[in-house]
Design a protein around this motif. Structure first.
Motif, PDB file in Angstrom:
ATOM      1  N   PHE A 232      81.799  32.178  18.808  1.00  0.00           N
ATOM      2  CA  PHE A 232      81.910  31.996  17.342  1.00  0.00           C
ATOM      3  C   PHE A 232      82.951  33.333  17.103  1.00  0.00           C
ATOM      4  N   LEU A 233      83.454  32.908  15.849  1.00  0.00           N
ATOM      5  CA  LEU A 233      84.875  33.882  15.698  1.00  0.00           C
ATOM      6  C   LEU A 233      84.112  34.609  14.452  1.00  0.00           C
ATOM      7  N   GLU A 234      83.393  34.182  13.554  1.00  0.00           N
ATOM      8  CA  GLU A 234      82.730  34.632  12.444  1.00  0.00           C
ATOM      9  C   GLU A 234      81.522  35.721  12.390  1.00  0.00           C
ATOM     10  N   MET A 235      81.551  36.631  11.712  1.00  0.00           N
ATOM     11  CA  MET A 235      80.479  37.403  11.714  1.00  0.00           C
ATOM     12  C   MET A 235      79.696  37.510  10.414  1.00  0.00           C
ATOM     13  N   LYS A 236      78.979  36.497  10.170  1.00  0.00           N
ATOM     14  CA  LYS A 236      78.237  36.453   9.048  1.00  0.00           C
ATOM     15  C   LYS A 236      76.926  37.146   9.057  1.00  0.00           C
ATOM     16  N   PRO A 237      76.466  37.524   7.859  1.00  0.00           N
ATOM     17  CA  PRO A 237      75.106  38.375   8.004  1.00  0.00           C
ATOM     18  C   PRO A 237      74.112  37.539   8.434  1.00  0.00           C
ATOM     19  N   GLU A 238      74.177  36.117   7.967  1.00  0.00           N
ATOM     20  CA  GLU A 238      72.723  35.274   8.143  1.00  0.00           C
ATOM     21  C   GLU A 238      72.706  34.856   9.685  1.00  0.00           C
ATOM     22  N   PHE A 239      73.753  34.834  10.492  1.00  0.00           N
ATOM     23  CA  PHE A 239      74.271  34.463  11.899  1.00  0.00           C
ATOM     24  C   PHE A 239      73.473  35.681  12.469  1.00  0.00           C
TER      25      PHE A 239
ATOM     26  N   GLN B 242      70.720  36.430  15.391  1.00  0.00           N
ATOM     27  CA  GLN B 242      71.099  36.847  16.810  1.00  0.00           C
ATOM     28  C   GLN B 242      70.078  37.816  17.194  1.00  0.00           C
ATOM     29  N   VAL B 243      69.936  38.767  16.350  1.00  0.00           N
ATOM     30  CA  VAL B 243      69.113  39.840  16.882  1.00  0.00           C
ATOM     31  C   VAL B 243      67.622  39.997  16.442  1.00  0.00           C
ATOM     32  N   ILE B 244      67.136  38.501  15.955  1.00  0.00           N
ATOM     33  CA  ILE B 244      65.813  38.412  15.209  1.00  0.00           C
ATOM     34  C   ILE B 244      65.477  39.494  14.472  1.00  0.00           C
ATOM     35  N   GLY B 245      66.403  39.665  13.564  1.00  0.00           N
ATOM     36  CA  GLY B 245      66.156  40.719  12.446  1.00  0.00           C
ATOM     37  C   GLY B 245      65.546  40.245  10.971  1.00  0.00           C
ATOM     38  N   LYS B 246      65.731  41.327  10.089  1.00  0.00           N
ATOM     39  CA  LYS B 246      65.271  41.104   8.541  1.00  0.00           C
ATOM     40  C   LYS B 246      66.733  41.336   7.998  1.00  0.00           C
ATOM     41  N   LEU B 247      66.979  40.293   7.003  1.00  0.00           N
ATOM     42  CA  LEU B 247      68.469  40.668   6.183  1.00  0.00           C
ATOM     43  C   LEU B 247      67.880  41.112   4.752  1.00  0.00           C
ATOM     44  N   GLY B 248      68.775  42.034   4.263  1.00  0.00           N
ATOM     45  CA  GLY B 248      68.348  42.512   3.038  1.00  0.00           C
ATOM     46  C   GLY B 248      69.991  43.271   2.585  1.00  0.00           C
ATOM     47  N   GLU B 249      69.861  44.079   1.745  1.00  0.00           N
ATOM     48  CA  GLU B 249      71.196  44.654   1.056  1.00  0.00           C
ATOM     49  C   GLU B 249      70.858  46.117   0.701  1.00  0.00           C
TER      50      GLU B 249
ATOM     51  N   LEU C 201      59.139  36.886  15.621  1.00  0.00           N
ATOM     52  CA  LEU C 201      59.962  35.811  15.339  1.00  0.00           C
ATOM     53  C   LEU C 201      59.340  34.943  14.262  1.00  0.00           C
ATOM     54  N   ARG C 202      60.269  34.602  13.273  1.00  0.00           N
ATOM     55  CA  ARG C 202      59.904  33.850  12.245  1.00  0.00           C
ATOM     56  C   ARG C 202      60.576  32.653  11.866  1.00  0.00           C
ATOM     57  N   PRO C 203      60.108  31.804  10.803  1.00  0.00           N
ATOM     58  CA  PRO C 203      60.575  30.464  10.893  1.00  0.00           C
ATOM     59  C   PRO C 203      62.341  30.651  10.369  1.00  0.00           C
ATOM     60  N   GLY C 204      62.514  31.968   9.747  1.00  0.00           N
ATOM     61  CA  GLY C 204      63.835  32.045   9.251  1.00  0.00           C
ATOM     62  C   GLY C 204      64.894  32.249  10.405  1.00  0.00           C
ATOM     63  N   HIS C 205      64.272  32.626  11.587  1.00  0.00           N
ATOM     64  CA  HIS C 205      65.069  33.007  12.677  1.00  0.00           C
ATOM     65  C   HIS C 205      65.546  31.590  13.503  1.00  0.00           C
ATOM     66  N   VAL C 206      64.904  30.515  13.194  1.00  0.00           N
ATOM     67  CA  VAL C 206      65.054  29.344  14.007  1.00  0.00           C
ATOM     68  C   VAL C 206      66.165  28.296  13.309  1.00  0.00           C
ATOM     69  N   TYR C 207      66.837  27.751  14.130  1.00  0.00           N
ATOM     70  CA  TYR C 207      68.016  26.612  13.557  1.00  0.00           C
ATOM     71  C   TYR C 207      67.420  25.507  13.745  1.00  0.00           C
ATOM     72  N   LYS C 208      67.171  24.921  12.495  1.00  0.00           N
ATOM     73  CA  LYS C 208      66.618  23.510  12.269  1.00  0.00           C
ATOM     74  C   LYS C 208      67.568  22.554  12.338  1.00  0.00           C
ATOM     75  N   GLY C 209      67.437  21.371  13.181  1.00  0.00           N
ATOM     76  CA  GLY C 209      68.438  20.480  13.190  1.00  0.00           C
ATOM     77  C   GLY C 209      69.762  20.943  13.368  1.00  0.00           C
ATOM     78  N   CYS C 210      69.775  21.600  14.592  1.00  0.00           N
ATOM     79  CA  CYS C 210      71.055  22.314  15.323  1.00  0.00           C
ATOM     80  C   CYS C 210      71.424  21.348  16.105  1.00  0.00           C
ATOM     81  N   GLY C 211      72.947  21.534  16.489  1.00  0.00           N
ATOM     82  CA  GLY C 211      73.590  20.914  17.682  1.00  0.00           C
ATOM     83  C   GLY C 211      75.190  20.821  17.381  1.00  0.00           C
TER      84      GLY C 211
END
Length: 213
Positions: free
Chosen positions: A87-94, A98-105, A120-130
């Motif tokens: 991937f080319l784009e470095m989006k925070p949620e991506f 990748q790091v199995i981390g927490k997202l804040g500001e 590992l939490r539900p927010g780290h899992v890609y649902k309906g991915c392909g």
């Protein structure tokens, strides 16, 4: 003369062009996701392509005197599947996934901040991915996972006069709900290959343009 495997159908059954990687579509093993749903869930632009791997796991039952693999003694005991992409784009949620981390500001709200998570939490899992790609006549070919986890971490290499790419692997996973219904030796994935009936073929240039869009 019989000298190769080419048939009249060969030109229309060749995987062709780039793939689009997505998340967040409804998982089904009987209903293909729509192109509109896939577009809404695009993960990001890619470079250098990608690939999909399916690998069943077998156990050969050992029997004295049977010294060659035998169909009746070979048992499927599991399977693995993963998607590799760059991937080319470095989006925070991506990056968070990748790091199995927490997202804040940051306190001044000028930065997205990613810190380590201890599990590992539900927010780290890609649902309906392909991934969505096409055959050479333009027919869609879709690979869909119920759950995927980015298992290769985060690596960003910076060089002068070139962009960096975020390479890694989405690995298909089952979950407790799916396993309770289907068992623990089966992965929740579906491959959708569009039938020819009712499909209007396009030429190779149009197929390439559609795959890139």
């Amino acid at each position: 003369m019989l000298n190769n495997g080419f048939t009249a159908n060969t030109p229309t059954e060749i995987p062709f062009g780039e793939a689009v990687y997505f998340q967040g579509v409804e998982y089904s093993e009987t209903v293909a996701p729509t192109e509109e749903a896939i577009k809404a869930g695009i993960i990001g632009a890619t470079q250098e392509g990608g690939k999909v791997v399916f690998a069943p796991e077998f156990f050969d039952i050992p029997v004295d005197g049977v010294n060659v693999p035998m169909v009746e003694l070979k048992k499927k005991i599991g399977e693995k599947s993963h998607i590799e992409a760059s991937f080319l784009e470095m989006k925070p949620e991506f990056v968070q996934k990748q790091v199995i981390g927490k997202l804040g500001e940051s306190t001044d709200k000028k930065y997205a901040v990613i810190t380590s998570d201890d599990q590992l939490r539900p927010g780290h899992v890609y649902k309906g991915c392909g991934c969505f790609t096409r055959l050479s006549d333009g027919r869609p070919f879709i690979v869909l996972y119920k759950n995927a986890i980015w298992t290769t971490g985060f690596e960003n290499e910076n060089k002068a006069k070139t962009n960096s790419v975020l390479k890694g692997t989405f690995e298909c996973h089952t979950d407790a709900e799916y396993a309770a219904e289907h068992g623990t030796s089966k992965l929740p994935y579906a491959l959708f290959i569009r039938n020819k009936d009712g499909w209007t073929a396009v030429n190779a240039d149009e197929a390439a343009a559609a795959a890139a869009s």
